[in-house]
Scaffold this motif. Structure first.
Motif, PDB file in Angstrom:
ATOM      1  N   ASN A 163       4.433 -10.921  17.780  1.00  0.00           N
ATOM      2  CA  ASN A 163       4.671 -11.686  16.548  1.00  0.00           C
ATOM      3  C   ASN A 163       5.006 -13.144  16.828  1.00  0.00           C
ATOM      4  OD1 ASN A 163       7.172 -11.116  17.657  1.00  0.00           O
ATOM      5  ND2 ASN A 163       8.183 -10.897  15.681  1.00  0.00           N
ATOM      6  N   GLU A 167       6.914 -19.693  13.396  1.00  0.00           N
ATOM      7  CA  GLU A 167       5.811 -19.774  12.447  1.00  0.00           C
ATOM      8  C   GLU A 167       5.834 -21.150  11.808  1.00  0.00           C
ATOM      9  OE1 GLU A 167       6.796 -16.453   9.972  1.00  0.00           O
ATOM     10  OE2 GLU A 167       7.970 -17.658   8.580  1.00  0.00           O
ATOM     11  N   ARG A 169       4.649 -23.735   8.451  1.00  0.00           N
ATOM     12  CA  ARG A 169       4.259 -23.786   7.046  1.00  0.00           C
ATOM     13  C   ARG A 169       4.276 -25.249   6.614  1.00  0.00           C
ATOM     14  NH1 ARG A 169       8.593 -24.984   3.916  1.00  0.00           N
ATOM     15  NH2 ARG A 169      10.653 -24.653   4.824  1.00  0.00           N
ATOM     16  N   TYR A 179       8.094 -26.187  11.563  1.00  0.00           N
ATOM     17  CA  TYR A 179       8.220 -24.942  12.311  1.00  0.00           C
ATOM     18  C   TYR A 179       9.549 -24.285  11.974  1.00  0.00           C
ATOM     19  CZ  TYR A 179       4.242 -26.368  15.119  1.00  0.00           C
ATOM     20  OH  TYR A 179       2.991 -26.735  15.531  1.00  0.00           O
ATOM     21  N   GLN A 180       9.558 -22.964  11.965  1.00  0.00           N
ATOM     22  CA  GLN A 180      10.781 -22.214  11.710  1.00  0.00           C
ATOM     23  C   GLN A 180      10.699 -20.894  12.463  1.00  0.00           C
ATOM     24  OE1 GLN A 180      10.213 -22.068   7.446  1.00  0.00           O
ATOM     25  NE2 GLN A 180       9.516 -19.939   7.515  1.00  0.00           N
ATOM     26  N   PRO A 181      11.853 -20.242  12.705  1.00  0.00           N
ATOM     27  CA  PRO A 181      11.813 -18.940  13.397  1.00  0.00           C
ATOM     28  C   PRO A 181      10.946 -17.943  12.628  1.00  0.00           C
ATOM     29  CG  PRO A 181      14.048 -19.779  13.278  1.00  0.00           C
ATOM     30  CD  PRO A 181      13.204 -20.695  12.428  1.00  0.00           C
ATOM     31  N   VAL A 182      10.351 -17.032  13.364  1.00  0.00           N
ATOM     32  CA  VAL A 182       9.476 -16.029  12.760  1.00  0.00           C
ATOM     33  C   VAL A 182      10.272 -15.187  11.766  1.00  0.00           C
ATOM     34  CG1 VAL A 182       8.073 -13.986  13.223  1.00  0.00           C
ATOM     35  CG2 VAL A 182       7.970 -15.938  14.756  1.00  0.00           C
ATOM     36  N   SER A 183       9.726 -15.037  10.560  1.00  0.00           N
ATOM     37  CA  SER A 183      10.407 -14.270   9.515  1.00  0.00           C
ATOM     38  C   SER A 183       9.903 -12.835   9.423  1.00  0.00           C
ATOM     39  CB  SER A 183      10.225 -14.968   8.159  1.00  0.00           C
ATOM     40  OG  SER A 183       8.843 -15.066   7.844  1.00  0.00           O
ATOM     41  N   ILE A 184       8.840 -12.517  10.142  1.00  0.00           N
ATOM     42  CA  ILE A 184       8.270 -11.171  10.100  1.00  0.00           C
ATOM     43  C   ILE A 184       9.070 -10.261  11.023  1.00  0.00           C
ATOM     44  CG2 ILE A 184       6.215  -9.784  10.583  1.00  0.00           C
ATOM     45  CD1 ILE A 184       4.572 -12.335  10.143  1.00  0.00           C
ATOM     46  N   GLU A 185       9.483  -9.127  10.518  1.00  0.00           N
ATOM     47  CA  GLU A 185      10.203  -8.166  11.337  1.00  0.00           C
ATOM     48  C   GLU A 185       9.204  -7.365  12.163  1.00  0.00           C
ATOM     49  OE1 GLU A 185      13.002  -5.657   9.373  1.00  0.00           O
ATOM     50  OE2 GLU A 185      13.770  -7.283   8.111  1.00  0.00           O
TER      51      GLU A 185
END
Length: 203
Positions: A163, A167, A169, A179-185
């Protein structure tokens, strides 16, 4: 084909001698493995020697052998982690060769660049750097080619998370990509298989 491979194999042994670490023959192809210290000199010889004449580099890619399993030879599981693999073509003799060399330092994989020998190696080496983190000494423009400039890590390494790390946006207020930390578990999906004794009307 067998006679041609026999001739190429003998020529390689005659010309390169003790610079050959391994010379494997399988499925009608030859794979030559050499030490990183000999890599550039061997590549030069492969291109220039009259009995070899590999004028064209067709492809170059990185390899990560850290989790190489399922029946792979033990020397690939216990040895260095990263390798560069090139596919060479001789237009003069109409034969092909796979050339492999392992970087000696897993923490900082470093190999000589072959771009002075074959200009087609330019983007291939950049790709191997981007995806595997292999550094090619002497490359004049070694930078990422497939991922973004701010990308963290090397996505084709076996230990890279599926993952990713971050990520991106588009932020309307800042009017730029952020950029930001991945929000998908991260989750593991196991397919459910249902078997019936009379499936499809068969008994």
């Amino acid at each position: 084909m067998t006679v041609k491979l026999d001739t190429l194999e003998q020529n390689l042994k005659s010309v390169l001698g003790d610079k050959i670490v391994r010379l494997d023959r399988a499925l009608g192809e030859l794979t030559l493995t050499v030490k990183a210290a000999d890599y550039y000199a061997v590549a030069t010889t492969l291109r220039d020697h009259a009995s070899l004449r590999f004028e064209q580099l067709m492809d170059l890619c990185g390899m990560d052998y850290s989790a190489y399993k399922d029946g792979a030879p033990s020397q690939f599981t216990d040895g260095p982690r990263f390798a560069a693999v090139s596919h060479l073509l001789s237009l003069t003799h109409n034969w092909r060769l796979r050339l492999r060399t392992f970087a000696t330092d897993d923490d900082f994989p470093l190999l000589a660049s072959v771009t002075p020998l074959w200009s087609s190696a330019n983007w291939f080496e950049r790709e191997a750097f981007d995806l595997f983190g292999i550094v090619f000494d002497g490359h004049e423009d070694l930078r990422r080619i497939l991922t973004d400039y701010g990308f963290i890590g090397h996505p084709f390494r076996k230990d890279f998370p599926t993952n990713g790390h971050v990520e991106m946006r588009y932020d309307a207020e800042q009017k730029r990509v952020v950029y930001q930390p991945v929000s998908i578990e991260l989750r593991e999906i196991t397919p459910r298989v249902i078997r019936e004794d009379n499936y499809g009307g068969l008994h």
